[in-house]
Design an enzyme around this catalytic site. Structure first.
Site, mmCIF file in Angstrom:
data_model
loop_
_atom_site.group_PDB
_atom_site.id
_atom_site.type_symbol
_atom_site.label_atom_id
_atom_site.label_comp_id
_atom_site.label_asym_id
_atom_site.label_seq_id
_atom_site.Cartn_x
_atom_site.Cartn_y
_atom_site.Cartn_z
ATOM 1 C CB SER A 212 -1.204 0.049 1.148
ATOM 2 O OG SER A 212 -1.952 0.839 1.041
ATOM 3 C CG ASP A 238 -4.081 -4.882 -3.141
ATOM 4 O OD1 ASP A 238 -4.429 -5.113 -4.239
ATOM 5 O OD2 ASP A 238 -5.113 -4.482 -2.397
ATOM 6 C CG HIS A 369 -5.719 -3.141 1.041
ATOM 7 N ND1 HIS A 369 -4.967 -2.758 0.052
ATOM 8 C CD2 HIS A 369 -4.981 -2.146 1.916
ATOM 9 C CE1 HIS A 369 -4.163 -1.876 0.097
ATOM 10 N NE2 HIS A 369 -4.243 -1.347 1.498
#
Length: 427
Positions: A212, A238, A369
């Site tokens: 992230s 991701d 996620h």
């Protein structure tokens, strides 16, 4: 419905805005649990779609009772796991920056023999222990690998204070600086300072891995080139620029709807599982304790556990984190891996780059996620294979043209000399 139609429907549903989770007090929890048992119902534990964004996570519907006590569950299932189960040691790397003192906290397992060093950077609001279970799996496959996992500023056990203050980041009035440039510089400092602290003559080959926001950080560091030729490759987990920018609109809503307090550490772990923020209980037990802290004088004594990192104050920085990320990802030197929970996250620039073969793309559709936490074994295998494909020591390079010509000339001279000896008459 065909598999293709199901896949399309799943990607579209993943884009829908999530519903806010309910927050119940203890009396409501008991009443809900009793009502469900009386009615013979059961909790909806079905797997949700992949995370709705690269900066957020799926938030459950009101039908999922996040604080209802699970039947048959025990406190042992929610007990925190110690970092020593996953890393060899922890270090505190001290740094003075203008009027600030930063104590960078890192977990490390040194490489052995000529193994590489995987440098892991977590996302916003997370911590280095987000990679704990995945690290265990990586080392099962590649025992000689080294691991360096830092806590970013205002995350985990890293503290930032004024030089005149005691080392207490919780009560400090220091401005929260989580700009991308700052985090990128911190990452380079941590790597270089770890080399000094460990007494390494040279750095091992480096593989940067970021999840992230951490993905944006490692890409920025790779693009700047401050780690030199030792940077072998980098992987992003991701997050892509396009979908991240789109998701920022729902990020504030997510922060407003998640609980601000928990009655206990185990309840915080349980919330992450029931909300489907994390889908692996073992990983949640390892990572969630580093996300929360217990207030000394809580405003609500019944719920003394609060978040360590106040993500709401970073709102002005959200856009800066991801602008230009795709371009930097494609242009930086080194092997490139993009590991996603769904192909719908690819933006136009990355789609073109993928078709041109500029980077490796892997998708784990069963993960949310937090890919490295939800699917640690699969993630570990992908990361190890990625390293092996970019390992310089495993490459057998063809000889240089100059060396080939020199060898040919030498061989010709040796042959001429041998022929001359044969032509001479015997004495």
């Amino acid at each position: 419905m065909s598999d293709l139609q199901k896949s399309f429907a799943k990607s579209r549903l993943a884009r829908l805005p999530p519903e806010p989770p309910p927050i119940f007090d203890e009396a409501q929890e008991d009443a809900l649990a009793s009502h469900q048992q009386h009615e013979g119902g059961h909790e909806d534990d079905s797997s949700s779609a992949s995370s709705a964004s690269s900066t957020g996570t799926v938030v459950p519907s009101p039908s999922q009772h996040l604080f209802a006590r699970g039947r048959g569950s025990s406190s042992k299932q929610d007990a925190a796991l110690n970092w020593t189960d996953y890393f060899a040691q922890e270090l505190y790397l001290e740094e003075d920056e203008k009027d600030l003192h930063i104590s960078h906290h890192v977990y490390i397992t040194p490489p052995t023999k000529s193994g590489p060093l995987f440098v892991l950077h977590h996302g916003a609001g997370s911590s280095a222990l987000s990679f704990a279970v995945c690290v265990e799996e990586i080392r099962k496959i590649l025992p000689d690998v080294g691991i360096l996992a830092p806590d970013a500023r205002w995350h985990g056990s890293t503290t930032v204070t004024r030089k005149t203050e005691q080392q207490d980041s919780v009560n400090s009035d220091v401005e929260v600086d989580l700009r991308l440039d700052t985090l990128s510089r911190d990452l380079v400092f941590v790597v270089q300072e770890t080399q000094k602290k460990m007494g390494w003559d040279t750095l091992p080959d480096l593989v940067l891995i970021g999840h992230s926001l951490g993905g944006a950080v490692v890409v920025d560091a790779a693009k700047k080139g401050d780690l030199g030729a030792k940077l072998l490759a980098y992987a992003v987990l991701d997050v892509v620029e396009g979908s991240a920018m789109d998701a920022l609109q729902s990020m504030e809503k997510y922060l407003m709807t998640r609980p601000t307090r928990f009655p206990s550490l185990s309840s915080g772990i349980e919330w992450h599982i029931r909300s489907r923020t994390l889908r692996n209980r073992t990983s949640a037990r390892a990572s969630v304790p580093s996300l929360l802290r217990e207030e000394e004088n809580p405003s609500d004594p019944s719920r003394p556990w609060v978040w360590r990192t106040d993500l709401a104050v970073t709102k002005p920085l959200w856009e800066n984190w991801f602008v230009g990320m795709s371009k930097k990802f494609l242009e930086a030197k080194g092997g490139k891996l993009l590991l996603l929970a769904g192909t719908d996250r690819l933006d136009k620039e990355l789609m073109i780059g993928q078709m041109q073969g500029k980077y490796q793309l892997q998708v784990l559709p069963d993960a949310g996620h937090f890919i490295q936490e939800d699917q640690p074994t699969k993630t570990a295998q992908i990361l190890v294979d990625f390293y092996k494909r970019n390992d310089r020591s495993a490459l057998v390079l063809p000889p240089k043209v100059g060396d080939m010509l020199a060898s040919a000339a030498m061989a010709k001279g040796t042959g001429d000399a041998a022929a001359g000896v044969l032509k001479r008459p015997f004495p």
